[in-house]
Design a protein around this motif. Structure first.
Motif, short mmCIF file in Angstrom:
data_model
loop_
_atom_site.label_atom_id
_atom_site.label_comp_id
_atom_site.label_asym_id
_atom_site.label_seq_id
_atom_site.Cartn_x
_atom_site.Cartn_y
_atom_site.Cartn_z
N GLN A 1 5.76 8.99 9.18
CA GLN A 1 7.22 8.99 9.24
C GLN A 1 7.80 9.68 7.99
OE1 GLN A 1 8.46 7.97 12.18
NE2 GLN A 1 6.24 7.78 12.48
N PRO A 2 9.01 10.25 8.12
CA PRO A 2 9.63 10.89 6.97
C PRO A 2 9.80 9.95 5.78
CG PRO A 2 10.84 11.42 8.98
CD PRO A 2 9.80 10.40 9.35
N ASP A 3 10.07 8.66 6.06
CA ASP A 3 10.22 7.66 5.00
C ASP A 3 9.35 6.46 5.38
OD1 ASP A 3 10.95 5.76 3.12
OD2 ASP A 3 13.10 6.15 3.30
N PRO A 4 8.08 6.47 4.98
CA PRO A 4 7.17 5.39 5.36
C PRO A 4 7.65 4.00 4.94
CG PRO A 4 5.91 7.23 4.49
CD PRO A 4 7.37 7.52 4.23
N LEU A 5 8.27 3.89 3.77
CA LEU A 5 8.75 2.58 3.32
C LEU A 5 9.90 2.08 4.19
CD1 LEU A 5 8.57 2.61 -0.57
CD2 LEU A 5 7.28 1.19 1.03
N ALA A 6 10.77 2.97 4.63
CA ALA A 6 11.85 2.56 5.54
C ALA A 6 11.27 2.12 6.87
CB ALA A 6 12.85 3.70 5.73
N ARG B 1 13.15 5.83 16.14
CA ARG B 1 12.12 4.85 16.45
C ARG B 1 10.78 5.57 16.55
NH1 ARG B 1 14.56 2.41 21.55
NH2 ARG B 1 12.71 1.11 21.60
N ILE B 2 9.71 4.85 16.30
CA ILE B 2 8.36 5.40 16.32
C ILE B 2 7.79 5.28 17.73
CG2 ILE B 2 6.03 5.15 15.40
CD1 ILE B 2 7.29 3.93 12.87
N ALA B 3 7.14 6.33 18.20
CA ALA B 3 6.53 6.31 19.52
C ALA B 3 5.27 5.45 19.50
CB ALA B 3 6.19 7.73 19.97
N VAL B 4 5.09 4.66 20.55
CA VAL B 4 3.86 3.92 20.80
C VAL B 4 3.51 4.16 22.26
CG1 VAL B 4 5.02 1.72 21.37
CG2 VAL B 4 2.65 1.71 20.58
N VAL C 1 0.85 -1.20 0.00
CA VAL C 1 0.00 0.00 0.00
C VAL C 1 0.88 1.25 0.00
CG1 VAL C 1 -1.68 1.34 1.33
CG2 VAL C 1 -1.96 -1.14 1.11
N LEU C 2 1.85 1.29 0.91
CA LEU C 2 2.72 2.46 1.02
C LEU C 2 3.57 2.68 -0.22
CD1 LEU C 2 3.75 2.04 4.75
CD2 LEU C 2 2.16 3.72 3.80
N TYR D 1 -6.93 -1.05 0.77
CA TYR D 1 -6.42 -0.71 2.11
C TYR D 1 -5.77 0.67 2.21
CZ TYR D 1 -7.29 -5.58 3.23
OH TYR D 1 -7.89 -6.79 3.42
N GLN D 2 -6.00 1.54 1.24
CA GLN D 2 -5.37 2.86 1.23
C GLN D 2 -5.67 3.67 2.49
OE1 GLN D 2 -3.22 4.28 -1.01
NE2 GLN D 2 -3.13 2.26 -1.95
N ARG D 3 -6.85 3.50 3.04
CA ARG D 3 -7.26 4.30 4.20
C ARG D 3 -7.24 3.51 5.50
NH1 ARG D 3 -10.04 9.02 2.03
NH2 ARG D 3 -10.30 8.66 -0.18
N HIS D 4 -6.54 2.40 5.52
CA HIS D 4 -6.53 1.57 6.72
C HIS D 4 -5.87 2.32 7.87
CE1 HIS D 4 -6.20 -1.74 9.44
NE2 HIS D 4 -7.00 -2.42 8.65
N PRO D 5 -6.53 2.41 9.02
CA PRO D 5 -6.01 3.21 10.13
C PRO D 5 -4.66 2.72 10.67
CG PRO D 5 -8.01 2.04 10.77
CD PRO D 5 -7.84 1.85 9.31
N GLN D 6 -4.35 1.43 10.54
CA GLN D 6 -3.07 0.93 11.05
C GLN D 6 -1.87 1.53 10.29
OE1 GLN D 6 -1.87 -1.86 13.12
NE2 GLN D 6 -3.78 -2.03 14.23
N LEU D 7 -2.13 2.10 9.12
CA LEU D 7 -1.03 2.68 8.34
C LEU D 7 -0.67 4.10 8.77
CD1 LEU D 7 -2.02 1.42 4.79
CD2 LEU D 7 -0.32 0.47 6.35
#
Length: 147
Positions: free
Chosen positions: A49-54, A88-91, A29-30, A37-43
């Motif tokens: 992120q600056p580089d979603p694929l990374a 790292r991404i905050a959770v 999707v990314l 799934y373009q609008r799936h909230p989990q994405l």
């Protein structure tokens, strides 16, 4: 789609395999390789992120490393951007706790041995994530064991 914030070592076989498959879908999707799934909230957290694929590549790498340790053969060549992102991404601790409860409910139904192991442990984040204080994420949709 369930992209667990939990450490892959805490997932049972079914959750780990599904997580790999669904993270590959998220990557597609990314990367613009699928229209679903373009609008799936989990994405949301990957898109932020600056580089979603990374970011999704780092996520897949973490899942793949645990699969390797268990002797599974996930095709790691399918990861488009396996390099780790700079940050790292905050959770939130609230999100991690919600996912921990959700996993426990699933394990109670499908895997009593894994459910027992779950009861004796505490949630830990996937290596891509760092835990910060907060509530359940706005993108969380888990409500039933079928999620």
């Amino acid at each position: 789609m369930r992209l667990w914030s939990l450490h892959p070592s805490q997932l049972d076989r079914a959750a780990l395999v599904a997580c790999w498959r669904e993270a590959l879908l998220a990557q597609a999707v990314l990367a613009g390789r699928t229209r679903g799934y373009q609008r799936h909230p989990q994405l949301e957290r990957f898109r932020a992120q600056p580089d979603p694929l990374a970011a999704v590549g780092a996520y897949l790498t973490g899942v793949g490393e645990k699969a390797d340790a268990r002797g599974y053969r996930f095709d790691r060549s399918r990861i488009l951007s396996p390099a780790r992102p700079a940050a790292r991404i905050a959770v939130t601790d609230g999100q991690l706790a919600r996912e921990w409860e959700h996993l426990g409910a699933k394990l109670a139904v499908r895997s009593p041995a894994d459910a027992e192991r779950w009861r004796r442990s505490e949630p830990r984040p996937h290596p891509l994530f760092r835990v910060v204080p907060g509530e359940v994420a706005s993108w969380e949709r888990a409500g039933t064991i079928a999620d």
